[in-house]
Scaffold this motif. Structure first.
Motif, PDB file in Angstrom:
ATOM      1  N   ARG A   1       4.652   3.020  14.423  1.00  0.00           N
ATOM      2  CA  ARG A   1       3.831   3.726  13.434  1.00  0.00           C
ATOM      3  C   ARG A   1       4.141   3.234  12.024  1.00  0.00           C
ATOM      4  O   ARG A   1       3.255   3.092  11.188  1.00  0.00           O
ATOM      5  CB  ARG A   1       4.147   5.222  13.452  1.00  0.00           C
ATOM      6  N   GLY A   2       5.444   3.003  11.771  1.00  0.00           N
ATOM      7  CA  GLY A   2       5.849   2.491  10.463  1.00  0.00           C
ATOM      8  C   GLY A   2       5.168   1.163  10.170  1.00  0.00           C
ATOM      9  O   GLY A   2       4.663   0.944   9.074  1.00  0.00           O
ATOM     10  N   CYS A   3       5.132   0.284  11.171  1.00  0.00           N
ATOM     11  CA  CYS A   3       4.483  -1.022  10.992  1.00  0.00           C
ATOM     12  C   CYS A   3       2.989  -0.855  10.755  1.00  0.00           C
ATOM     13  O   CYS A   3       2.408  -1.541   9.920  1.00  0.00           O
ATOM     14  CB  CYS A   3       4.723  -1.901  12.222  1.00  0.00           C
ATOM     15  N   GLU A   4       2.357   0.077  11.489  1.00  0.00           N
ATOM     16  CA  GLU A   4       0.924   0.321  11.283  1.00  0.00           C
ATOM     17  C   GLU A   4       0.662   0.700   9.838  1.00  0.00           C
ATOM     18  O   GLU A   4      -0.286   0.235   9.219  1.00  0.00           O
ATOM     19  CB  GLU A   4       0.441   1.476  12.163  1.00  0.00           C
ATOM     20  N   LYS A   5       1.530   1.566   9.295  1.00  0.00           N
ATOM     21  CA  LYS A   5       1.319   2.024   7.924  1.00  0.00           C
ATOM     22  C   LYS A   5       1.516   0.903   6.915  1.00  0.00           C
ATOM     23  O   LYS A   5       0.994   0.955   5.817  1.00  0.00           O
ATOM     24  CB  LYS A   5       2.227   3.216   7.620  1.00  0.00           C
ATOM     25  N   MET A   6       2.302  -0.104   7.305  1.00  0.00           N
ATOM     26  CA  MET A   6       2.489  -1.261   6.418  1.00  0.00           C
ATOM     27  C   MET A   6       1.454  -2.340   6.734  1.00  0.00           C
ATOM     28  O   MET A   6       1.590  -3.468   6.261  1.00  0.00           O
ATOM     29  CB  MET A   6       3.890  -1.831   6.635  1.00  0.00           C
ATOM     30  N   TYR A   7       0.484  -2.015   7.577  1.00  0.00           N
ATOM     31  CA  TYR A   7      -0.571  -2.955   7.983  1.00  0.00           C
ATOM     32  C   TYR A   7       0.007  -4.185   8.670  1.00  0.00           C
ATOM     33  O   TYR A   7      -0.482  -5.288   8.508  1.00  0.00           O
ATOM     34  CB  TYR A   7      -1.425  -3.366   6.761  1.00  0.00           C
ATOM     35  N   LYS A   8       1.094  -3.974   9.421  1.00  0.00           N
ATOM     36  CA  LYS A   8       1.680  -5.074  10.191  1.00  0.00           C
ATOM     37  C   LYS A   8       1.303  -4.871  11.652  1.00  0.00           C
ATOM     38  O   LYS A   8       2.062  -4.301  12.435  1.00  0.00           O
ATOM     39  CB  LYS A   8       3.205  -5.095  10.006  1.00  0.00           C
TER      40      LYS A   8
ATOM     41  N   VAL B   1       1.173  -6.377  -2.821  1.00  0.00           N
ATOM     42  CA  VAL B   1      -0.161  -6.893  -2.492  1.00  0.00           C
ATOM     43  C   VAL B   1      -1.088  -5.714  -2.232  1.00  0.00           C
ATOM     44  O   VAL B   1      -0.648  -4.614  -1.894  1.00  0.00           O
ATOM     45  CB  VAL B   1      -0.164  -7.830  -1.253  1.00  0.00           C
ATOM     46  N   ALA B   2      -2.398  -5.977  -2.395  1.00  0.00           N
ATOM     47  CA  ALA B   2      -3.395  -4.938  -2.166  1.00  0.00           C
ATOM     48  C   ALA B   2      -3.757  -4.877  -0.688  1.00  0.00           C
ATOM     49  O   ALA B   2      -3.874  -5.904  -0.030  1.00  0.00           O
ATOM     50  CB  ALA B   2      -4.639  -5.242  -2.996  1.00  0.00           C
TER      51      ALA B   2
ATOM     52  N   GLY C   1      -1.564  -9.637  -6.516  1.00  0.00           N
ATOM     53  CA  GLY C   1      -0.969  -8.333  -6.836  1.00  0.00           C
ATOM     54  C   GLY C   1      -1.376  -7.776  -8.194  1.00  0.00           C
ATOM     55  O   GLY C   1      -0.648  -6.976  -8.773  1.00  0.00           O
ATOM     56  N   CYS C   2      -2.554  -8.155  -8.708  1.00  0.00           N
ATOM     57  CA  CYS C   2      -2.947  -7.743 -10.065  1.00  0.00           C
ATOM     58  C   CYS C   2      -3.395  -6.276 -10.134  1.00  0.00           C
ATOM     59  O   CYS C   2      -3.484  -5.713 -11.204  1.00  0.00           O
ATOM     60  CB  CYS C   2      -4.057  -8.639 -10.610  1.00  0.00           C
TER      61      CYS C   2
ATOM     62  N   PRO D   1       4.368  -2.709  -1.318  1.00  0.00           N
ATOM     63  CA  PRO D   1       5.403  -3.677  -1.677  1.00  0.00           C
ATOM     64  C   PRO D   1       5.616  -4.683  -0.548  1.00  0.00           C
ATOM     65  O   PRO D   1       5.378  -4.368   0.623  1.00  0.00           O
ATOM     66  CB  PRO D   1       6.643  -2.801  -1.870  1.00  0.00           C
ATOM     67  N   LEU D   2       6.058  -5.871  -0.892  1.00  0.00           N
ATOM     68  CA  LEU D   2       6.401  -6.858   0.136  1.00  0.00           C
ATOM     69  C   LEU D   2       7.829  -6.640   0.607  1.00  0.00           C
ATOM     70  O   LEU D   2       8.183  -6.980   1.720  1.00  0.00           O
ATOM     71  CB  LEU D   2       6.220  -8.278  -0.404  1.00  0.00           C
TER      72      LEU D   2
END
Lengths: 165, 221
Positions: free
Chosen positions: B87-94, A4-5, A41-42, A58-59
């Motif tokens: 920090r890892g979660c922040e980078k994954m936007y979680k 996803v973007a 995800g395009c 990636p998810l």
């Protein structure tokens, strides 16, 4: 791999080309965060963005790479030393009225944490979704170090971040 | 003759600078990262290839600990483990998960037991101990072809040398160290910089200045 973007708000210069190229309207949100429910995800937005503020994530993340036990032991020892220094710096900062010493020790404590984080990352805890991370959370829930361990937070993490094996 | 900064790699070339290194004042600082003059080393002649990682096997053996000890992490280690995963979660936007890991990290920071007799001299000796350990850690990582563990040594050693250098300066200069100036920490690698503004690029890890965080004075009670 499904992706996803995501938009880095710090880099976004509001050129808004993403709005023109998104086929589902996922990029058109009030808070500027791309709607993952709508994103297919395009990659159109990531390729069109002139400030490179959008990337494709990636998810599902790959598995943690295996680590040698002796290497992990060495890294754990190094991390413990950084943690001891952080604690020591915080104790010195907490016990002084001198401004230079206070700020130097606060800076060192922060730096030591960053160093220890980097070491723990390479000692087998790179990814929040990894089996190693799950095993630690599970063990902490089963045998909490003290009665006030925030078990609810640990439980929620295990639920939100499925073990990737 | 050239002298190289052991922290950021800045090269002081006597031929280009016009002043012999030895003639520089004792309080001269690295123009890039402000490391002390004593953190510079003369440029070494390239070492013969076969001398480097001889100690690797021995170190690997002595560093081996029983399986049970491996799994039992201390509160201090768990604090860093959890703040790293945050920090890892922040980078994954979680964001939610990052917050939960921060909550766990704060808990472990809180329950980390105090170190007896904490003082600046003791901190200085621990820093020196770490500096001395990097060569054998790097040798072990190289022998096992563990690229990540070797990478930890690169920034880690430079930053640790900088911390050690600053603590030594504080022991020497006392409270004048930060008088009328600010102190900054690179949030990517931990490099510490003294100055009114942070460097444009981190001398150790090269991130831009906005990645630096200023350490505020103690709030007046």
């Amino acid at each position: 791999m499904k992706r996803v973007a995501v938009r880095n708000l710090r880099l976004c210069t509001k050129d808004c080309i993403c709005l023109y190229v998104c086929p589902t309207g996922a990029t058109d949100t009030e808070n500027s965060i791309i709607d993952v429910e709508k994103c297919i995800g395009c990659e159109n937005c990531a390729l069109a963005c002139p400030s490179s503020a959008i990337s494709m994530v990636p998810l599902e993340y790959p598995k943690q790479q295996p680590k040698d036990d002796a290497m992990v032991a060495t890294l754990n020892t190094l991390a413990q030393s950084k943690a001891d220094q952080e604690k020591m710096a915080l104790q010195i900062a907490g016990g002084t009225s001198k401004d230079s010493l206070y700020r130097l020790m606060k800076a060192i404590a922060k730096s030591e944490r960053i160093l220890a984080e980097d070491v723990m990352r390479e000692a087998g805890f790179m990814l929040p979704q990894s089996h190693n991370a799950h095993a630690i959370l599970e063990e902490l829930i089963e045998t909490p170090p003290t009665p006030d361990f925030p078990a609810e937070a640990a439980r929620k993490l295990m639920e939100n971040l499925p073990d990737n094996g | 003759m050239k002298y190289i900064c052991s922290i950021c790699g800045y090269i002081y070339d006597e031929a280009a600078e016009g002043t012999p290194f030895e003639a520089l004042p004792a309080d001269w600082k690295c123009p890039l990262c402000k490391a002390a003059k004593t953190d510079f080393k003369p440029e070494a002649a390239p070492a013969p290839e076969d001398t480097a990682p001889q100690t690797a096997t021995a170190d690997t053996a002595t560093n081996t600990v029983p399986e049970a000890d491996l799994k039992k992490l201390s509160a201090g280690q768990l604090a860093a483990l959890c703040s790293n995963l945050a920090r890892g979660c922040e980078k994954m936007y979680k964001e939610e998960e990052a917050g939960l890991f921060r909550e766990l990290a704060a808990y472990f920071t809180k329950i980390t037991p105090a170190i007896p007799d904490a003082d600046v001299e003791k901190l200085a000796s621990l820093l020196q101990g770490d500096i001395n350990s990097y060569d054998s850690i790097r040798a072990q990582a190289d022998a096992l072809k563990d690229r990540g563990a070797a990478r930890v040594c690169v920034w880690g050693e430079k930053v640790t040398r900088m911390l050690s250098s600053l603590v030594t300066r504080y022991l020497h200069d006392g409270e004048s160290l930060l008088a009328g100036t600010d102190i900054w920490v690179c949030t990517a690698c931990g490099f510490v910089y003294i100055g009114e503004t942070p460097p444009e690029l981190c001398p150790v890890c090269k991130v831009p200045d906005w990645k630096f965080e200023k350490i505020e004075r103690r709030a007046k009670a």
